[in-house]
Scaffold this motif. Structure first.
Motif, mmCIF file in Angstrom:
data_model
loop_
_atom_site.group_PDB
_atom_site.id
_atom_site.type_symbol
_atom_site.label_atom_id
_atom_site.label_comp_id
_atom_site.label_asym_id
_atom_site.label_seq_id
_atom_site.Cartn_x
_atom_site.Cartn_y
_atom_site.Cartn_z
ATOM 1 N N MET A 1 6.728 -3.519 12.114
ATOM 2 C CA MET A 1 8.113 -2.966 11.714
ATOM 3 C C MET A 1 8.010 -1.335 11.720
ATOM 4 S SD MET A 1 8.012 -3.440 7.413
ATOM 5 C CE MET A 1 9.281 -2.655 7.280
ATOM 6 N N THR A 2 9.221 -0.765 11.804
ATOM 7 C CA THR A 2 9.434 0.396 11.551
ATOM 8 C C THR A 2 9.990 0.815 10.312
ATOM 9 O OG1 THR A 2 9.394 0.735 13.981
ATOM 10 C CG2 THR A 2 10.385 2.462 12.382
ATOM 11 N N ARG A 137 -0.069 9.499 15.868
ATOM 12 C CA ARG A 137 0.863 10.382 15.313
ATOM 13 C C ARG A 137 2.158 10.299 16.379
ATOM 14 N NH1 ARG A 137 -1.360 15.479 12.566
ATOM 15 N NH2 ARG A 137 -3.386 14.724 12.128
ATOM 16 N N ALA A 138 3.120 10.405 15.787
ATOM 17 C CA ALA A 138 4.368 10.062 16.464
ATOM 18 C C ALA A 138 4.422 11.158 17.921
ATOM 19 C CB ALA A 138 5.845 10.416 15.587
ATOM 20 N N ASP A 193 7.840 7.744 14.420
ATOM 21 C CA ASP A 193 7.847 7.807 13.069
ATOM 22 C C ASP A 193 7.965 6.591 12.168
ATOM 23 O OD1 ASP A 193 7.550 9.723 10.663
ATOM 24 O OD2 ASP A 193 9.721 9.213 10.634
ATOM 25 N N GLY A 194 7.327 6.067 11.180
ATOM 26 C CA GLY A 194 7.850 4.893 10.508
ATOM 27 C C GLY A 194 7.157 3.756 11.108
ATOM 28 N N LEU A 195 6.414 3.801 12.319
ATOM 29 C CA LEU A 195 5.859 2.515 12.828
ATOM 30 C C LEU A 195 4.531 2.055 11.979
ATOM 31 C CD1 LEU A 195 5.790 0.176 15.049
ATOM 32 C CD2 LEU A 195 4.192 2.021 16.264
ATOM 33 N N VAL A 196 4.466 0.816 11.518
ATOM 34 C CA VAL A 196 3.526 0.202 10.827
ATOM 35 C C VAL A 196 2.657 -0.486 11.668
ATOM 36 C CG1 VAL A 196 2.802 -1.162 8.730
ATOM 37 C CG2 VAL A 196 5.120 0.097 8.916
ATOM 38 N N THR A 233 -3.901 -0.840 7.310
ATOM 39 C CA THR A 233 -2.531 -0.632 7.570
ATOM 40 C C THR A 233 -2.173 0.744 7.490
ATOM 41 O OG1 THR A 233 -2.208 -2.935 6.942
ATOM 42 C CG2 THR A 233 -0.435 -1.601 7.190
ATOM 43 N N ILE A 234 -1.512 1.148 8.623
ATOM 44 C CA ILE A 234 -0.998 2.536 8.321
ATOM 45 C C ILE A 234 0.370 2.870 8.755
ATOM 46 C CG2 ILE A 234 -3.460 3.391 8.887
ATOM 47 C CD1 ILE A 234 -2.388 4.336 11.500
ATOM 48 N N VAL A 235 1.110 3.795 8.306
ATOM 49 C CA VAL A 235 2.177 4.208 8.741
ATOM 50 C C VAL A 235 2.363 5.473 9.763
ATOM 51 C CG1 VAL A 235 4.511 4.790 8.070
ATOM 52 C CG2 VAL A 235 3.324 3.385 6.639
ATOM 53 N N VAL A 236 2.566 5.354 11.036
ATOM 54 C CA VAL A 236 2.791 6.561 11.770
ATOM 55 C C VAL A 236 3.603 7.358 11.436
ATOM 56 C CG1 VAL A 236 3.186 7.166 14.213
ATOM 57 C CG2 VAL A 236 1.995 5.013 13.751
#
Length: 248
Positions: A1-2, A137-138, A193-196, A233-236
């Motif tokens: 998900m984003t 990174r984005a 940005d926001g990609l999980v 689990t990370i958020v870009v």
């Protein structure tokens, strides 16, 4: 998900923190004489008390609440009567669903006395994860993340199990995109940005193929060399990624 809203971010942070807490309780219970079934029961106790469910059970009808793999087993080990012994390399993998959101994390626990080879592999997995995290990174491509992971693993003398990879996650356990642990030329997705994603180096003590055990779930090295697993689990983001499954 984003992630597109503060609500989604807060929900992912809640499930991420619970995954970390569940994993910490299981890790503290690892000792000679405990069974993998008992470790799984401890994870289930902590997670269910907070209202969470097992994502592998929900998605794939997995036989356990968590995945527990030992020594040459890499991932997807089924908890059962196996007794943990001194010197074992135990991989704990927890994926939970809470209020419609999912997060995933795994660690490798060395049961004393740890073999030097196991210590080296555990260190390699952590370093490989950290290098991959730095690259996530984005604006960069997914293969840049994989290149960073494998480069660090090789430097430490470990081999990436290229048949296994990380994945997108959030509303479902396995979402696009795939997250290879090597510079797969097909991994040309541009990170946004926001990609999980679940970033999860899976390494072996020597080059190995992945084979499935007779239980239809457990994956191990074909030559039975030791394997390790390290996952968050990370958020870009545009800057440093946000790790959702770190212990508070």
């Amino acid at each position: 998900m984003t992630i597109t809203s503060e609500m989604e971010l807060a929900a992912m942070q809640r499930v991420g923190r619970l995954v970390a807490r569940t994993l910490a309780h299981m890790r503290a219970a690892v000792r000679p004489g405990v069974t993998t079934e008992q470790l799984d029961a401890e994870g289930e106790r902590v997670a269910r008390a907070a209202g969470a469910r097992s994502a592998p059970q929900l998605t794939y009808q997995f036989p356990g609440f968590t995945c527990i793999s030992v020594n040459e087993e890499i991932v997807h080990g089924v908890p059962g009567p196996r007794v943990v012994a001194a010197g074992d390399v135990v991989k704990l993998d927890v994926t939970l669903e809470l209020d419609g959101f999912m997060a995933d994390s795994a660690c490798t626990v060395l049961v004393p006395p740890a073999l030097p080879e196991a210590v080296r592999l555990q260190r390699a997995a952590r370093l490989a994860f950290n290098r991959g995290l730095d690259a996530a990174r984005a604006g960069r491509r997914m293969r840049d993340v994989g290149a960073a992971v494998e480069g660090a693993a090789r430097k430490e003398g470990a081999a990436v199990l290229r048949e296994l990879e990380g994945h997108g996650i959030g509303r479902k356990l396995h979402e696009a995109p795939s997250v290879p642990n090597w510079a797969d030329p097909r991994a040309d997705v541009v990170l946004r940005d926001g990609l999980v994603i679940a970033l999860e180096p899976m390494l072996a003590a020597a080059p190995a193929r992945v084979v499935e055990e007779r239980d239809g779930w457990t994956l191990r090295t074909h030559n039975r060399v030791l394997a390790v697993h390290h996952e968050h689990t990370i958020v870009v983001r545009n800057g440093a990624p946000l790790v959702l499954t770190l212990a508070a």
